[in-house]
Design an enzyme around this catalytic site. Structure first.
Site, PDB file in Angstrom:
ATOM      1  N   LYS A 181     -50.929  12.594 161.601  1.00  0.00           N
ATOM      2  CA  LYS A 181     -49.464  12.605 161.464  1.00  0.00           C
ATOM      3  C   LYS A 181     -49.020  13.685 160.474  1.00  0.00           C
ATOM      4  O   LYS A 181     -48.084  14.431 160.746  1.00  0.00           O
ATOM      5  CB  LYS A 181     -48.996  11.210 161.012  1.00  0.00           C
ATOM      6  CG  LYS A 181     -47.503  11.073 160.846  1.00  0.00           C
ATOM      7  CD  LYS A 181     -47.035   9.651 161.072  1.00  0.00           C
ATOM      8  CE  LYS A 181     -47.434   8.689 159.969  1.00  0.00           C
ATOM      9  NZ  LYS A 181     -46.657   8.859 158.731  1.00  0.00           N
ATOM     10  N   GLY A 223     -40.518   9.287 156.038  1.00  0.00           N
ATOM     11  CA  GLY A 223     -40.352   9.903 154.720  1.00  0.00           C
ATOM     12  C   GLY A 223     -40.883  11.319 154.711  1.00  0.00           C
ATOM     13  O   GLY A 223     -40.282  12.232 154.138  1.00  0.00           O
ATOM     14  N   GLN A 273     -45.659  14.849 149.573  1.00  0.00           N
ATOM     15  CA  GLN A 273     -44.339  15.142 150.137  1.00  0.00           C
ATOM     16  C   GLN A 273     -43.508  15.956 149.149  1.00  0.00           C
ATOM     17  O   GLN A 273     -42.831  16.918 149.533  1.00  0.00           O
ATOM     18  CB  GLN A 273     -43.627  13.842 150.504  1.00  0.00           C
ATOM     19  CG  GLN A 273     -44.315  13.104 151.642  1.00  0.00           C
ATOM     20  CD  GLN A 273     -43.708  11.753 151.932  1.00  0.00           C
ATOM     21  OE1 GLN A 273     -42.781  11.317 151.244  1.00  0.00           O
ATOM     22  NE2 GLN A 273     -44.226  11.080 152.936  1.00  0.00           N
ATOM     23  N   ARG A 296     -45.329  -2.056 149.833  1.00  0.00           N
ATOM     24  CA  ARG A 296     -46.560  -2.484 150.528  1.00  0.00           C
ATOM     25  C   ARG A 296     -47.371  -3.497 149.729  1.00  0.00           C
ATOM     26  O   ARG A 296     -48.110  -4.287 150.314  1.00  0.00           O
ATOM     27  CB  ARG A 296     -47.411  -1.273 150.903  1.00  0.00           C
ATOM     28  CG  ARG A 296     -46.802  -0.517 152.063  1.00  0.00           C
ATOM     29  CD  ARG A 296     -47.642   0.639 152.541  1.00  0.00           C
ATOM     30  NE  ARG A 296     -47.119   1.116 153.820  1.00  0.00           N
ATOM     31  CZ  ARG A 296     -47.346   2.320 154.315  1.00  0.00           C
ATOM     32  NH1 ARG A 296     -48.099   3.184 153.662  1.00  0.00           N
ATOM     33  NH2 ARG A 296     -46.834   2.672 155.486  1.00  0.00           N
ATOM     34  N   ARG A 320     -46.333  19.109 159.915  1.00  0.00           N
ATOM     35  CA  ARG A 320     -46.395  20.455 159.321  1.00  0.00           C
ATOM     36  C   ARG A 320     -46.527  21.539 160.383  1.00  0.00           C
ATOM     37  O   ARG A 320     -45.993  22.640 160.236  1.00  0.00           O
ATOM     38  CB  ARG A 320     -47.548  20.509 158.317  1.00  0.00           C
ATOM     39  CG  ARG A 320     -47.223  19.721 157.031  1.00  0.00           C
ATOM     40  CD  ARG A 320     -48.489  19.423 156.249  1.00  0.00           C
ATOM     41  NE  ARG A 320     -48.220  18.829 154.936  1.00  0.00           N
ATOM     42  CZ  ARG A 320     -47.934  17.538 154.717  1.00  0.00           C
ATOM     43  NH1 ARG A 320     -47.829  16.698 155.735  1.00  0.00           N
ATOM     44  NH2 ARG A 320     -47.725  17.084 153.488  1.00  0.00           N
ATOM     45  N   ASP A 342     -52.339   5.605 151.903  1.00  0.00           N
ATOM     46  CA  ASP A 342     -51.819   4.874 153.070  1.00  0.00           C
ATOM     47  C   ASP A 342     -52.770   3.772 153.541  1.00  0.00           C
ATOM     48  O   ASP A 342     -52.432   3.016 154.456  1.00  0.00           O
ATOM     49  CB  ASP A 342     -51.557   5.843 154.228  1.00  0.00           C
ATOM     50  CG  ASP A 342     -50.375   6.758 153.935  1.00  0.00           C
ATOM     51  OD1 ASP A 342     -49.503   6.373 153.123  1.00  0.00           O
ATOM     52  OD2 ASP A 342     -50.324   7.865 154.507  1.00  0.00           O
ATOM     53  N   ARG A 381     -47.826   0.236 159.145  1.00  0.00           N
ATOM     54  CA  ARG A 381     -49.165  -0.090 158.606  1.00  0.00           C
ATOM     55  C   ARG A 381     -49.284  -1.564 158.215  1.00  0.00           C
ATOM     56  O   ARG A 381     -50.376  -2.129 158.226  1.00  0.00           O
ATOM     57  CB  ARG A 381     -49.511   0.826 157.432  1.00  0.00           C
ATOM     58  CG  ARG A 381     -49.564   2.291 157.842  1.00  0.00           C
ATOM     59  CD  ARG A 381     -50.311   3.172 156.885  1.00  0.00           C
ATOM     60  NE  ARG A 381     -49.902   4.566 157.033  1.00  0.00           N
ATOM     61  CZ  ARG A 381     -50.306   5.384 158.012  1.00  0.00           C
ATOM     62  NH1 ARG A 381     -51.161   4.961 158.911  1.00  0.00           N
ATOM     63  NH2 ARG A 381     -49.863   6.626 158.078  1.00  0.00           N
TER      64      ARG A 381
END
Ligand code: S3P
Length: 450
Positions: free
Chosen positions: A28, A101, A176, A358, A33, A327, A403
């Site tokens: 992802k 995000g 990010q 999370r 990108r 993640d 997730r």
């Protein structure tokens, strides 16, 4: 435009071993990108293996709105005709980044040093996430941001008319933030410098170089110092997107905790800035092997083989490893619940500002499934119940977080009673083939008719 539509309740039953080969989709981070740098280049970029999840499709639509031509040529095969650095047109409509995000933050970065304005929005999850971490450094370039209270979307970015280069030390470990600053630096004259104390995923650095930017990385006492020379001419490239280790994590972990399982997950990138989960699982005693290790496109790659591992033990996950597996903590906590002993995960306050909080989402759901969890501001600990020891039998809220949904469905495969999620719809943001892939391995994962 991303809407999750009606909730998609799902249920996972145990009792079936997972066996076979799991071909997971493209990465992802790299897919976003490739589209963005393709749009910022002159000429054509040809991409294969692009993740066709909703997050990435939203970025593709955004690149069209800024003037690039983005075309699907076949499954995973896309072309981008770029407009060049500084060539973005002002979008006529609001840019809807859905759940992503990464999408919104990187795109804000790459338009912030052009004399255009754009308004961004997303779903309820994205509109609740902090954006000041992006708009603070973008203000140093001369861009202005007008959002909701405490810097939330919807938000308008007014790009700088005469951008200046920036030297910025990231206050949080975030690829990010780093990437948004580097992308903004592309259209500023002179050198833009980002300093990160802890190394985060380095796909932007690698890809910027690949598209022709001059970028230097040095280790110093303050951390990694990344220097980008502004106003390069980026040239369209061929990008073969590797498969996503963050998606591979689900069939791998499901196999480790489900009796009788033996699963091969081929062609997974093991870039050290992404592979922390697999190292952690091996420290816990997982039967996880790297077969056929090789280099592809300058990245270490291997086929992962995961077998049921009843002897796994809880560990203290080193906090300095957090960025390389940020993640993966939700699915790691599921493995921890099925291991013997306590697993401590510290230095992870960033988990509180992902697609959901999370730590809270997993703690609440695991407790409902009969697992003891303690948590604090930047840590949590899971008390393992041993193989086959998790009672399960709960319905868990996925909180618009792919997730969280996938983690609890994997838990259901190994728990004593089925585990349900109220909404599996968000899985399509990152892993659209999760259900057929898992069912192909033998997993009993179903949609629940309402
Ligand atoms: C990403 C960076 C990480 C990660 C996200 C993808 C990226 O976010 O959680 O899923 O592609 O740059 P942070 O930069 O906020 O840690």
């Amino acid at each position: 435009m991303a809407t999750h539509g009606n909730p998609v309740p799902m249920i996972a039953h145990g009792g079936a071993p997972l066996q076979g080969v799991a071909e997971v989709p493209g990465d992802k981070s790299i897919s976003h990108r490739a589209l963005i740098l393709g749009a910022l280049s002159i000429g054509e970029t040809r991409i294969t293996g692009l993740l066709e999840g909703q997050d990435v499709l939203d970025t593709a639509a955004a690149m069209r709105a800024f003037g690039a031509e983005v075309t699907q040529q076949g499954p995973g095969a896309w072309t981008v005709q770029g407009v060049g650095v500084g060539g973005f047109a002002e979008p006529e409509q609001v840019i809807d980044c859905g759940n992503s995000g990464t999408g919104v933050r990187l795109i804000m970065g790459c338009m912030a040093t052009s004399p255009i304005s754009a308004t961004f929005t997303g779903d309820a999850s994205l509109n609740g996430r902090p954006m000041a971490r992006i708009t603070d450094p973008l203000a140093l370039f001369g861009a202005r941001a007008f959002g909701r209270r405490s810097g939330r979307l919807p938000m308008t970015i007014v790009g700088a008319e005469s951008p200046v280069p920036v030297r910025y030390a990231t206050p949080v470990p975030s690829a990010q933030v780093k990437s948004a600053v580097l992308l903004a630096g592309l259209n500023a004259p002179g050198e833009t410098v980002v300093i990160e104390r802890e190394a985060t995923r380095d796909h932007s650095e690698r890809m910027l170089r690949g598209f022709g930017a001059t970028l230097n990385v040095e280790d110093s006492a303050d951390g990694r110092v990344i220097t980008l020379v502004g106003q390069p001419e980026l040239v369209g490239q061929v990008v073969d997107v590797p498969r996503d280790p963050s998606s591979a994590a689900f069939p791998v972990c499901a196999a480790l905790i489900t009796e009788g399982s033996d699963v091969l997950v081929p062609n997974i990138g093991l870039n050290p800035t992404r592979a922390g989960l697999f190292e952690t699982l091996r420290e816990m005693g997982a039967d996880l092997t790297y077969e056929n290790p090789r280099e592809e496109g300058g990245e270490p790659v291997a086929d992962l083989r995961a077998r049921f591992s009843p002897a796994m033990k809880g560990i203290e996950v080193p906090p300095e490893r957090a960025a390389s597996m940020i993640d993966e903590y939700p699915i790691l906590s599921v493995v921890a619940a099925c291991a013997e002993g306590r697993t401590l995960m510290a230095g992870v306050k960033e988990l509180r500002v992902k697609e959901s909080d999370r730590i809270d989402a997993m703690a609440v759901g695991l407790r409902a499934c009969g697992v003891s969890v303690e948590d604090g501001a930047d840590w949590w600990a899971v008390e393992g119940r041993g193989p086959g020891g998790v009672p399960g039998g709960a319905t868990v809220e996925s909180r618009l977080d792919h997730r969280i949904a996938m983690s609890f469905l994997c838990l259901g495969l190994a728990a004593q009673a089925p585990v349900s999620v109220d909404d599996g719809g968000p899985i399509a943001t990152s892993f659209p083939v999760f259900e057929p892939l898992m069912r192909g391995l033998g997993a009993k994962i179903e949609r629940v008719e309402t």
